[in-house]
Structure formats: C-alpha cells, structure tokens
Design an enzyme around this catalytic site. Structure first.
Site, short mmCIF file in Angstrom:
data_model
loop_
_atom_site.label_atom_id
_atom_site.label_comp_id
_atom_site.label_asym_id
_atom_site.label_seq_id
_atom_site.Cartn_x
_atom_site.Cartn_y
_atom_site.Cartn_z
N THR A 3 37.64 47.58 39.28
CA THR A 3 37.95 46.89 40.44
C THR A 3 39.09 46.23 40.40
O THR A 3 38.93 45.08 39.59
CB THR A 3 36.66 46.05 41.20
OG1 THR A 3 35.64 47.13 41.30
CG2 THR A 3 37.19 45.52 42.54
N LYS A 28 37.34 48.99 48.37
CA LYS A 28 36.37 48.38 47.50
C LYS A 28 36.64 46.77 47.59
O LYS A 28 35.53 46.07 47.52
CB LYS A 28 36.86 48.65 45.97
CG LYS A 28 35.77 48.21 44.83
CD LYS A 28 34.28 48.54 44.95
CE LYS A 28 33.50 47.84 44.26
NZ LYS A 28 33.56 47.96 42.71
N LYS A 65 35.44 37.29 40.58
CA LYS A 65 36.98 37.91 40.27
C LYS A 65 37.02 38.66 41.37
O LYS A 65 38.40 38.84 41.75
CB LYS A 65 36.56 38.66 38.96
CG LYS A 65 37.87 39.45 38.60
CD LYS A 65 37.95 40.85 38.90
CE LYS A 65 36.91 41.59 38.40
NZ LYS A 65 37.22 43.17 38.80
#
Length: 289
Positions: free
Chosen positions: A96, A171, A239
């Site tokens: 990701t 995503k 994150k």
C-alpha cells in the site's frame, strides 16, 4: 510456469507467497529478516541474499513492503532488484503506497524497460492465507493478463481500475474508510457503555443497523475477547492514513475527518499500540475516557 520472485514476507506477503508455492511456482524470496522466510524455505522456496539476487532468478517480481521509503530502497538502492531485472519482465507492487509514489515507481520501471502493475490488496491475515484477497489493479491490460493467474491463486477477485495509480488510489480510499469506521464504532461502544448499556447489547443492536460498516461484525470477537493479536497492525493503518492525507493535499481536497482519525491512531501508536491490531484503538480510546 514463470519463475516468481517475492520480496516482503510479513503477515500478508508470507501467506501470499505460500499460496504460490503450494500451486507449483518456483519461488525466489527475500526479506530483510530471513527468519520470516523459514517456512517458505522449508517448503521449497529459494532464498536470495539481496533484492538484486531475486531479480536475477525471476521473470515476475511481487513486492509486498511496508512503506514507500522501504520500497524505493529495495527497488533502486545499491542492491535493488531493478538493477538486475531482465528487460521486459514484470514488477507487481502489492504493498500500500500513495498514487503519486506508485506513478514514480512506474516511471522508474519504464526507465529500466520493466513492466509495472500497482496491485494493492484488500484483506487481512485470514484472506491472505486462504487465497481470498481482493486485488485492486492499475496498469496495462497486457500486464494484467500476464499477472492474472497469480492473482487467481492469491485472491478471489481482481478489479482492473484503469491506468497506473488507480489501484493505489482505491486502496487509499478503502483504508481511509476502514480507519474512520473503526474509530466511530469504538467511540459509540464506549459512549454506550458509559450510558449503562451492556456491551453485548451494544454489539447485537448496533451491528444489526445499516449505519455500521459491515466489517465491524468481523472484528466483534477481537473486541469482546480483548484479543489484539495483529491481523493488520495499527502502525500500518496509521501509515496508510498519512499517505491518504498526502494524496488529499496533492489533489487539493479538504479532509478534516481523515486528519483527525490519523492523529487518533498516531496517539495510540505513541502509547505502545503500534504492533497490535488496528482494532486496539478501541482499548486506547476506552482507557482515555
């Protein structure tokens, strides 16, 4: 069958790689911590001493790495795999990262005459182990055609969302909503208990309403048992929310809720919850009441 290289053997990557190995692919693997490759090596995977050694033995490389900074180093650093990767081979990035960064990696791949797909996954530990991930793919049709047999083994559905960066963009949105949903649900549980409603009743009623995200039903057992063994570590959703905030800035979009949610997870990480499951934000907020 093509020779596959797999770099990044954490909670997700190790299980994705194991599924490829079980289905007969010759697999060369690398991880910064070799111990995480132990089961794969026992079952026939080949260990590489560096990312560059992976590319020397692979026609397709899949990366499943934690952050953009780590990915850049593994791809293009001193021992990066792009230095030895044969022209015309395919790099699939399933970690990701934000869309602007994945476009940067795509340009780097093109410069080295390597094909590139951004293919992050939706799903956690159990779907990765069972080959039930959702692949969110950005890139060229012909590259997806080459990668599709691998996606079929590691996942149950593949969505081709368009040009490079579109998989990464989707995503970002999914994990952004996951973070919002988790914090909102945790706050509702804590407030409900403060008003005297039993926890079991809160779960039974709230999860039966259309206003609660369906994913919350799957995490009920973890919250009830205070079991925060990591399926998706809290530090990684923090994150991802940070990367999503970068994307918002780059696109001139105001996201006040995103930034508030990001900072809640940041506080939880600072208080020692980073390596626990992201659902442990419930315990963090509960202790703060």
């Amino acid at each position: 069958m093509k020779k596959i290289g797999f770099i990044g053997l954490g909670i997700m990557g190790s299980r994705m790689a194991a599924n490829l190995l079980r289905n007969g692919y010759q697999l060369t693997v690398y991880n910064r911590t070799k111990q995480k490759a132990a089961d794969l090596l026992t079952n026939g995977a080949i260990w590489a001493e560096s990312p560059g050694e992976v590319s020397a033995n692979s026609e397709i490389i899949i990366t499943m790495l934690s952050t953009p900074e780590v990915l850049r180093e593994i791809a293009s650093g001193k021992d990066g795999f792009l230095r030895n990767m044969n022209k015309g081979c395919l790099w699939i990035n399933s970690g990701t990262v934000n869309p602007s960064f994945t476009k940067e990696m795509h340009l780097l791949a093109v410069k080295n005459k390597i094909h590139y797909l951004d293919a992050p996954v939706a799903g956690t530990k159990a779907p990765a182990e069972n080959g039930e991930l959702l692949f969110l793919v950005g890139g060229e049709d012909k590259d997806l055609e080459e990668a599709y047999p691998l996606f079929e083994i590691m996942g149950e559905k593949t969505l081709h969302l368009g040009k490079t960066g579109s998989g990464a963009a989707m995503k970002m949105l999914i994990n952004q909503l996951l973070g919002h949903s988790m914090v909102a649900f945790a706050e509702a549980l804590i407030m409900g208990k403060a008003m005297g409603i039993e926890q079991e009743t809160l779960f039974d009623v709230l999860l039966g309403t259309p206003v609660v995200a369906p994913v919350m039903s799957t995490i009920r057992p973890k919250l009830e048992a205070n079991n925060y063994e990591a399926n998706f570590p809290l530090k990684w959703i923090h994150k991802d929310l940070h990367l999503s905030s970068i994307s918002a800035y780059e696109n001139g979009v105001a996201t006040p809720n995103l930034n508030t949610t990001k900072e809640i997870f940041a506080q939880a990480k600072q208080q020692g919850y980073g390596d626990l499951d992201f659902t442990s934000v419930y315990e963090f907020l509960n202790l703060k009441k």
